[in-house]
Design an enzyme around this catalytic site. Structure first.
Site, PDB file in Angstrom:
ATOM      1  CG  ASP A  29      -2.036  -1.016   1.118  1.00  0.00           C
ATOM      2  OD1 ASP A  29      -2.172  -1.624   0.030  1.00  0.00           O
ATOM      3  OD2 ASP A  29      -2.778  -1.203   2.103  1.00  0.00           O
ATOM      4  CG  ASP A  33      -0.906   4.986  -0.309  1.00  0.00           C
ATOM      5  OD1 ASP A  33      -1.812   4.788  -1.151  1.00  0.00           O
ATOM      6  OD2 ASP A  33      -0.988   4.661   0.887  1.00  0.00           O
ATOM      7  CB  SER A  78     -35.351  -8.105 -20.379  1.00  0.00           C
ATOM      8  OG  SER A  78     -36.348  -8.374 -21.346  1.00  0.00           O
ATOM      9  CE  LYS A 109     -32.070 -11.921 -13.339  1.00  0.00           C
ATOM     10  NZ  LYS A 109     -32.204 -10.703 -12.506  1.00  0.00           N
ATOM     11  CB  CYS A 395     -65.877   3.958 -12.970  1.00  0.00           C
ATOM     12  SG  CYS A 395     -64.212   4.600 -13.265  1.00  0.00           S
TER      13      CYS A 395
END
Length: 652
Positions: A29, A33, A78, A109, A395
Site C-alpha cells: 500500500d 501511495d 432482458s 444473477k 367506476c
C-alpha cells in the site's frame, strides 16, 4: 515528464487491477501511495497533460448537471424468467429441438444495475445504464469512480462489454451506518443503494461508496466460440468476472447447481436473485436468435420469493388506461426482500373470490418476480371476520357502471371520457417504450390534467413553457427540460407513436412489424383487415382492433392534430423498395455463416425486402443455410422450400 506521467498511469492502473479485481497485489500500500502522490503532484504542475485514463479521476469529484440519453450501439435485451424446474425443462426441450448436444453455462444473477461499457483503442469512452435496452443514461463519469472498472485495457481494443454494477453487502452496511449517523433515510437494499449511487450528480459520492462490478458479455462482435471463452477473455482484459459458475451438459446438472447456490446464497458477499442459464456455444446462440424482448438461448431462474404474513386493512380500486379496475390491498407494513411493503396487488375480482379473501384477513404476501408485491393466499386459521370485501359497481374515477364480461376476469369501465383512463393513457404515451418523454410521468400528467392543460396526447405537443411553469414545483430549468423532451419526441420513428396510442392488443413488437410493412401510420389506417392478417405473427384479433380504432372519427382528428404539431408518422427503420429482390419473402437463416455475422446477414435481408423469421413453416419462402445447419434445413428440405447458401446471399 510526459513519459513519466504515462508510465505512472499505466503502473497505477495495473496495480489497482491486481488489488481490486484479482485480490493479488504485487506492491505494498505504501509503494502504491507513493506513486499515486507523485502522479497527483505532476498533474497539478502540468494540468494540460492529464491523461483521460488517469486513476486520479476515480477520486476526484465534480458536480454534473444531469445525465444525457445514450443510444446503445448494441441493444440490451432482458431475460425470460423461470420460477420452476418445469419451466427450465421446457426451455431445455426448445433448445434441444435445434441443438440436441447443447451445453449450458450457468452464472450467478447479480442483483444490481445493468451497465454497458464502451472502449475505443483500449480507453473507456462511455458507460451507460440499460434504460429501455435501446436508450439508456450516460453515467460515464460515475462509472469511472467504480474501482474495478478498468479505465484502460492491456490491448488497444474497440469493444463494448456488459455487466452488472452492485454494492457489496459490507459496503451497503457501511453506507447505511453512515446515513443513520447523519440522520438520513437508509437504503432499503443493496440494489437500490447501487442504483441511487450511480445516479448521483456528485461523483465524489460514488467514489466513496465502494461499488463493484461483474462483467459477463462482449456485446460487440466477438471471435470467441463459447460463453466460457468470452468470460476468460474479459478476465484477461482486466474486468471482474464471477468465478462461481458451472458448465452443464444436462438440465439435471443445471438444477444441481441451482440447489447448491440456493443453499450458499446467504453466505455470498453480494446479493443474487437467481441463476442465468445460457447456451454455451455462440454459434448456437446466433442460430436460436431473439424474441422482441429476450434471447431464446438464455433464461433466468429466479429463486423462490420470500413470503411474509400481513393483515389486510382495506382495498383500493384503481382504473388503468384500458378501463380495467384493479384491486390493491393496504396492509400492515412488513419487511419483504429488503423493502418495506404496505401495499400489494389482489390482481382482479375473480382472484379475490377464488382465494376467498375477506375483510381483516391475515394474508401471505410475496414479491412476484422479486419485484411486485402480491397477495398469495389467506391464513384461514387467523380469520377474524366472515364479511366479504366490498366490490364496487361504479367506476371509482368517473362513477360509470362497471362491467364484468364473461370472458374476462376483471371489472372494466368502458367510458372513453373516464379521467383515470385518460391520465393513464397519457402516462403510457410518454413512457420509455412508447414516446420516451423524460419527466412526463404519472404525477406530472395528473398536474397537467388538473389544470386542464392536456386532455389527449395531441395536447402534449400544444404545451409551452408558460403552461409548464403553472405546475407546482416547476421552475424555469425543469420546465425547459420537459419542453425540450417533448419536442425531441416528435422525431421518433412511428412504431413508438403507434405503441403509445395504446390500441388494444397492439404491443411494441406488433407496432414495429406493422410499420415495417405499411411504412407510415396513415397507410396503416387505410389497410384492410385481410392485409394485416396476412402478416406472419399477426392475427385477426389485432386486425379487428386496428380497424375499430382507425374507423373512429376521433382517431382521424387526433392523427391530423399530431401531424400538424410536427410529430413524425413515418417508420424510420430500414424500408425495402417494392421491387427489391426479396420483397415480401419470408426468409430463415440457419447454420454457421463464414464471412457475415448473423446480424449482418439479417440486416442485408431486411434491406433486400425480406421478412426474417426464426423458424421454418409452410409460409417460409427461402432458407439460407450455413455450415452445420440442423433441423431447420431438414424441415425446409421436407417441405420443398428453396435453399441457398451464404455465397448466394453475398452476391445479391
Amino acid at each position: 515528464m510526459k513519459d513519466r506521467m504515462s508510465e505512472l498511469v499505466s503502473l497505477l492502473n495495473r496495480y489497482a487491477h491486481e488489488y481490486y479485481t484479482k485480490d493479488a497485489p504485487s506492491v505494498s500500500d505504501s509503494e502504491y501511495d507513493q506513486l499515486y502522490r507523485e502522479l497527483v503532484s505532476l498533474e497539478e504542475q502540468y494540468p494540460n497533460e492529464i491523461l483521460p485514463e488517469s486513476p486520479t479521476h476515480r477520486v476526484g469529484g465534480k458536480v454534473l448537471d444531469g445525465f444525457e440519453k445514450y443510444q446503445h450501439q448494441y441493444p440490451l435485451y432482458s431475460l425470460q424468467d423461470a420460477f420452476s424446474r418445469a419451466e427450465l425443462v421446457a426451455f431445455d426441450e426448445r433448445v434441444r429441438k435445434e441443438f440436441p448436444d447443447a451445453s449450458y453455462l450457468c452464472e450467478l444473477k447479480i442483483d444490481g444495475l445493468s451497465i454497458s461499457l464502451a472502449y475505443e483503442n483500449g480507453i473507456l469512452v462511455a458507460g451507460a445504464t440499460r434504460g429501455d435496452g435501446s436508450i439508456g443514461e450516460n453515467i460515464t463519469e460515475n462509472l469511472k469512480r467504480v474501482k474495478d472498472i478498468p479505465l484502460t485495457l492491456p490491448e488497444p481494443l474497440t469493444i463494448t462489454v456488459r455487466g452488472e454494477c452492485y454494492m457489496p453487502k459490507a459496503s451497503f452496511d457501511a453506507v447505511n451506518q453512515l446515513r443513520q449517523e447523519n440522520g438520513e433515510a437508509e437504503f432499503a437494499n443493496p440494489r437500490n443503494a447501487a442504483a441511487g449511487t450511480l445516479r448521483q450528480l456528485d461523483t465524489s459520492v460514488v467514489a466513496k461508496r465502494n461499488l463493484a462490478t461483474f462483467l459477463y458479455q462482449e456485446a460487440s462482435p466477438t471471435s470467441e466460440a463459447t460463453q466460457e471463452d468470452v468470460l476468460e477473455k474479459l478476465s484477461q482484459l482486466g474486468f471482474s468476472v464471477n468465478e462461481k459458475r458451472v458448465l452443464a451438459s444436462t438440465i439435471d446438472q443445471v438444477w444441481d447447481f441451482i440447489e447448491k447456490v440456493g443453499q450458499e446464497r446467504d453466505k455470498l458477499p453480494y446479493e443474487i436473485d437467481g441463476i442465468v442459464i445460457k447456451v454455451n456455444h455462440l454459434a448456437a446462440q446466433e442460430e436460436l436468435g431473439f424474441t422482441v424482448k429476450a434471447p431464446k438461448w438464455a433464461i433466468a431462474y429466479k429463486f423462490p420469493a420470500e413470503e411474509k404474513e400481513a393483515q389486510l386493512l382495506s382495498v383500493d380500486w384503481t382504473v388503468g388506461r384500458t378501463g380495467v379496475v384493479t384491486p390493491t390491498a393496504n396492509l400492515t407494513p412488513v419487511q419483504l426482500a429488503g423493502t418495506t411493503v404496505s401495499r400489494a396487488t389482489l390482481h382482479n375480482v375473480d382472484y379475490i373470490r377464488e382465494k376467498d379473501i375477506r375483510k381483516d384477513d391475515t394474508v401471505i404476501v410475496y414479491k412476484a418476480g422479486d419485484i411486485i408485491p402480491a397477495v398469495l393466499r389467506v391464513v384461514e386459521g387467523k380469520r377474524v371476520s366472515d364479511e366479504h370485501l366490498d366490490v364496487p359497481s361504479k367506476c371509482p374515477s368517473c362513477q360509470s357502471d362497471l362491467l364484468h364480461f364473461e370472458d374476462e376476469v376483471a371489472l372494466r369501465c368502458i367510458n372513453p371520457l373516464c379521467p383515470a383512463q385518460i391520465m393513464e393513457g397519457l402516462a403510457h404515451f410518454a413512457s420509455r417504450d412508447a414516446m420516451n418523454i423524460s419527466g412526463l410521468g404519472p404525477a406530472v400528467v395528473e398536474k397537467l390534467f388538473a389544470k386542464d392543460l392536456v386532455r389527449d396526447v395531441a395536447g402534449i405537443y400544444r404545451l409551452n413553457i408558460e403552461d409548464l411553469l403553472q405546475l407546482e414545483n416547476f421552475k424555469e430549468k425543469s420546465a425547459n427540460k420537459l419542453y425540450n423532451a417533448i419536442q425531441a419526441s416528435k422525431s421518433n420513428s412511428a412504431e413508438k407513436l403507434l405503441f403509445g396510442l395504446g390500441i388494444r392488443h397492439v404491443g411494441s413488437k406488433a407496432s414495429r412489424i406493422l410499420l415495417e410493412k405499411f411504412h407510415d401510420i396513415p397507410s396503416l389506417a387505410q389497410a384492410e383487415q385481410e392485409e394485416i392478417v396476412s402478416i406472419d405473427s399477426l392475427g385477426m384479433v389485432i386486425a379487428k382492433s386496428l380497424h375499430s380504432y382507425f374507423a373512429q372519427e376521433g382517431t382521424q382528428i387526433l392523427l391530423k392534430e399530431l401531424e400538424e404539431a410536427g410529430v413524425n408518422l413515418a417508420y424510420l427503420g430500414e424500408k425495402a423498395a417494392a421491387d427489391a429482390v426479396l420483397s415480401g419473402k419470408t426468409v430463415v437463416l440457419t447454420g454457421k455463416l463464414e464471412t457475415l455475422t448473423r446480424t449482418q446477414a439479417k440486416e442485408k435481408l431486411l434491406r433486400l425486402g425480406a421478412n426474417v423469421a426464426g423458424s421454418v413453416s409452410k409460409k417460409t419462402d427461402l432458407v439460407i443455410a450455413g455450415a452445420d445447419a440442423g433441423s431447420k434445413l431438414a424441415k425446409a428440405q421436407e417441405l420443398g422450400i428453396e435453399i441457398q447458401d451464404e455465397a448466394w446471399l453475398e452476391q445479391l
